[in-house]
Write an enzyme that holds these catalytic residues in place. Structure first.
Site, PDB file in Angstrom:
ATOM      1  CG  ASP A 185      -2.021  -1.030   1.140  1.00 52.90           C
ATOM      2  OD1 ASP A 185      -2.262  -1.539   0.032  1.00 52.90           O
ATOM      3  OD2 ASP A 185      -2.621  -1.344   2.178  1.00 52.90           O
TER       4      ASP A 185
ATOM      5  NE  ARG B 279      22.344   7.377 -30.269  1.00 57.88           N
ATOM      6  CZ  ARG B 279      22.312   7.077 -28.978  1.00 57.88           C
ATOM      7  NH1 ARG B 279      22.774   7.959 -28.098  1.00 57.88           N
ATOM      8  NH2 ARG B 279      21.840   5.922 -28.546  1.00 57.88           N
TER       9      ARG B 279
ATOM     10  CD  GLN C 188      20.929  -2.879 -21.730  1.00 55.48           C
ATOM     11  OE1 GLN C 188      21.424  -2.387 -20.731  1.00 55.48           O
ATOM     12  NE2 GLN C 188      21.672  -3.247 -22.757  1.00 55.48           N
TER      13      GLN C 188
END
Length: 748
Positions: A162, A467, A659
């Site tokens: 909680d 980039r 990733q």
């Protein structure tokens, strides 16, 4: 007696137990307590089935060794069991518990549980003198035993999905429960959209609306009902009006979240079934109820609940070994990425004060106790779910959004939040497609409320990212694009290249008047290497991907003797490697911040071979991608292969761009929303004061702070593209204390 004849002092003995409701991450905390105790020279004892094991004694109390807590990081629940002991609530039960502890020589306890478990622990501590005196009188313990254990030293850890402890930002299990809820919402959204249907989802939280509120924001829900801030009278009509507005705008699904303890301002419970029937009655459409129940407690813990629980367990052991008999009982709390000891009973008193204030109708007081970030997120949700406007005036300020740098999960969440909050605040929101090259080419379009529908849960970046840092010769066309689009402010969401590009524009504002606008940078990079922010958008998602991948990699080697070398991203910043290693149980982590030395590799290899001779079956090393120019992942793999020979085989895994993919985690969605809201606040302040400053935002501790863009380089290591100060480096020692048996891997 000569010095050689002096007997060694008895080792301190620490008991560890879990009590009350289970929470994901308890096993990580148990593992950490056991291994940290062993590393620091203490003896850990596991107490099974909570306080009941302490009362029953016998097999309920067992000394634990290093391997007793092996391979449990990924497991939900608690391997030593939990129990709500009624017997411990009575003095006679506590008397039995004290006798059994003294018999085992234990006078230090680490307890993981909720407020009831921890208040019982403090009572036990306070009664210790009297309990031992009674045991001595009745002959159940000797005077020597009583003298050896004059006080009970304690440390508490809060295990509660909680997240209801006042004074702690997060409790063990809350992040994983939020993962479960948000994942369910994402799944429900697709089926709801298929049928143009409304769903009412009930989540846990009798007195605390954390899970419901944060899941509503992270899941892009339409309405939320929480105990601390009940809706005003007539809320049913308002809720239905907002859902209808969304449908009229083209949305095919509606989701309402209800905390199990939700009530109206008169104290009447608001059930999920009541909300469902209200929707059907007033909107004349099909609505379904989903009660998630105990699935919120189950399953493998998230990356956060692994590394944070490990840190908490480590600090709890240090606490009980350092405290004196006169010290008050403390609970270890997380505040702003720091673990701090907090007075146990004060924290519990404030926690229990929340439902008392709710019952008394003091909802403002209840919200205040939950803390500033909770209140802030509640305001943000209502601003997005109940906007004062979704259309803007023709003369509204024009705020543009651009992504730059590497992709980070959560960029779409940030863009959506920027558009919807910006429109709600009266701005015209613009999207720049394709990063700064897109800005150069004038790829700018207006974004409406509906344009960003569904972006919350999407990975990637709908606006695109590059980039590219603009070369000087491109500054003129960029300035022309800003002028032609009448851009009044620029929000830059991205990584280090994004920051450098914004810094360049800010530095050239004297030559190009179009750059004299408020510019605000928001950190979004899985590398977590940006100035002014302890965590960047995307980092938590990448970390969860790493931990999930390593779990599977380790499982693939369970049937053989194998060593794994896993490489993570991060460039020269080792955050992902260290936290990924800590959360996945790596025995070795190699970071650029520490470097890799041949002597250390040689020592590690020798110890590793010896451990496999003694029965080890699995070894894991995690290496940051640029930890060393020469000692590469391939080099370490080949070194282990050469030395391991027939003892074990070796595999390497370079995780790569996986990733950067996937749906953003709940934490990254919440962080993105919070940072964007603060960025728009800053832009409004700039407009109001007629200024055009540049800023970069970041999470510092528990707060979002702002820093001047023109001072950015003062806080960065430009060679290695990382901040000069990195808070997480303190966890290197934590990882070492739990990574492998000091008997085998102690340094020469």
């Amino acid at each position: 007696m000569t010095q050689q004849q002096t007997p060694a002092p008895a080792k301190m003995k620490i008991g560890i137990l879990t009590s009350g409701g289970d929470a994901q991450g308890m096993n990580a905390a148990v593992r950490s307590v056991v291994r940290t105790a062993l590393t620091l020279g203490a003896e850990p004892y596991a107490i099974y089935e909570g306080y009941q094991g302490m009362i029953d004694g016998g097999d309920g109390i067992k000394q634990f060794g290093w391997d007793d807590v092996g391979s449990i990081l990924h497991r939900g629940g608690t391997i030593i069991g939990t129990f709500r002991s009624k017997e411990f609530r009575e003095r006679e039960g506590r008397l039995k518990a004290a006798a059994n502890l003294v018999e085992h020589g234990i006078d230090r306890l680490v307890v993981i549980g909720g407020d009831g478990s921890l208040s019982g622990l403090d009572l036990f501590r306070q009664e210790w003198d009297g309990l031992l005196a009674e045991l001595l009188i009745t002959g159940r313990i000797t005077q020597e035993q009583a003298d050896a254990h004059p006080a009970l030293m304690i440390a508490g850890l809060v295990g509660s999905i909680d997240n209801d402890l006042v004074g702690s930002d997060m409790t063990i299990g809350a992040d994983t429960a939020l993962h479960r809820i948000v994942s369910a919402i994402d799944d429900l959204a697709s089926t709801a959209a298929s049928h143009q249907r409304s769903f009412v989802v009930e989540v846990m939280g009798r007195h605390c609306g954390y899970l419901a509120l944060m899941a509503a924001i992270a899941g892009g829900c339409d309405y939320v009902l929480i105990p601390e801030n009940p809706p005003a009278d007539g809320w049913e009509d308002k809720m239905c009006a907002e859902l209808k507005r969304g449908r009229d705008a083209g949305r095919r699904e509606s989701i309402v979240l209800v905390a199990e303890g939700a009530q109206d301002r008169s104290g009447n419970p608001i059930s999920a079934e009541y909300v469902r029937s209200t929707l059907e009655e007033k909107l004349h459409e099909d609505a379904r109820v989903t009660i998630l129940g105990h699935v919120q407690r189950g399953g493998s813990p998230s990356a956060y609940d692994r590394w944070a629980s490990t840190w908490l367990g480590h600090e709890a052991v240090k606490e009980v070994l350092a405290v004196t008999p006169e010290s008050p009982g403390n609970v270890m709390a997380i505040r702003g990425n720091r673990v701090v000891p907090t007075d146990l009973m004060e924290a519990i008193r404030h926690t229990r004060e929340v439902p008392e204030r709710i019952a008394a109708g003091d909802f403002g007081g209840a919200m205040e106790l939950r803390g500033g970030s909770f209140t802030e997120m509640d305001q943000i949700f209502h601003e997005m779910a109940e906007p004062s406007q979704v259309d803007v005036a023709s003369d509204a300020k024009r705020v543009a959004i651009v992504h730059a740098g590497g992709l980070a999960p959560g960029m779409n969440t940030a863009a959506r939040a920027a558009v919807r909050l910006g429109i709600a605040r009266g701005h015209t929101m613009l999207g720049i497609n394709g990063g700064f090259p897109g800005l150069r080419d004038g790829n700018i379009s207006e974004l409406t409320w509906e344009d960003v529908e569904g972006w919350t849960a999407d990975g990637g970046a709908e606006l695109g990212t590059r980039r590219t840092i603009p070369p000087l010769e491109q500054l003129y066309p960029i300035s022309r694009s800003l002028e032609q689009a009448n851009v009044d402010a620029l929000i830059v969401i991205g990584g280090w290249n994004a920051y450098q590009a914004a810094y360049l524009l800010y530095s050239e504002r004297d030559r190009y008047p179009a750059f004299k606008i408020p510019i605000v940078c928001i950190p979004a990079s899985i590398d977590n290497n940006l100035p002014g922010s302890e965590l960047a958008i995307g980092t938590d998602t990448a970390l969860n991907v790493i931990v999930e991948a390593i779990d599977r990699i380790k499982l693939s080697g369970s049937a053989s003797k194998r060593a794994f070398v896993v490489e993570t991203m991060g460039r020269y910043c080792g955050y992902l490697a260290l936290m990924g290693g800590l959360a996945s149980g790596a025995e070795r982590v190699y970071l650029h911040e520490e470097g890799i030395r041949l002597a250390e590799l040689s020592h590690d290899v020798d110890a590793l071979c010896e451990s496999f001779r003694q029965g080890r079956r699995l070894f894991l090393a995690v290496r940051n991608e640029r930890a060393s120019e020469h000692y590469t992942t391939d080099f370490i793999t080949r070194l282990l292969e050469e030395e391991g020979k027939e003892l074990f085989d070796v595999r390497q895994a370079i995780l790569g761009h996986v990733q950067q993919g996937g749906s953003p985690s709940p934490f990254d969605r919440l962080l993105a929303t919070r940072l964007v809201s603060r960025a728009l606040n800053l832009v409004d302040e700039e407009f109001a004061q007629g200024r055009a400053h540049g800023w970069y935002l970041g999470l510092q501790g528990a707060k979002v702070e702002q820093s001047p863009l023109n001072h950015m380089m003062e806080h960065m290591d430009p060679e290695f593209r990382r901040p000069l100060e990195q808070w997480w480096l303190q966890l290197i020692d934590v990882n070492r204390s739990v990574s492998d048996d000091p008997a085998l891997f102690e340094k020469a």
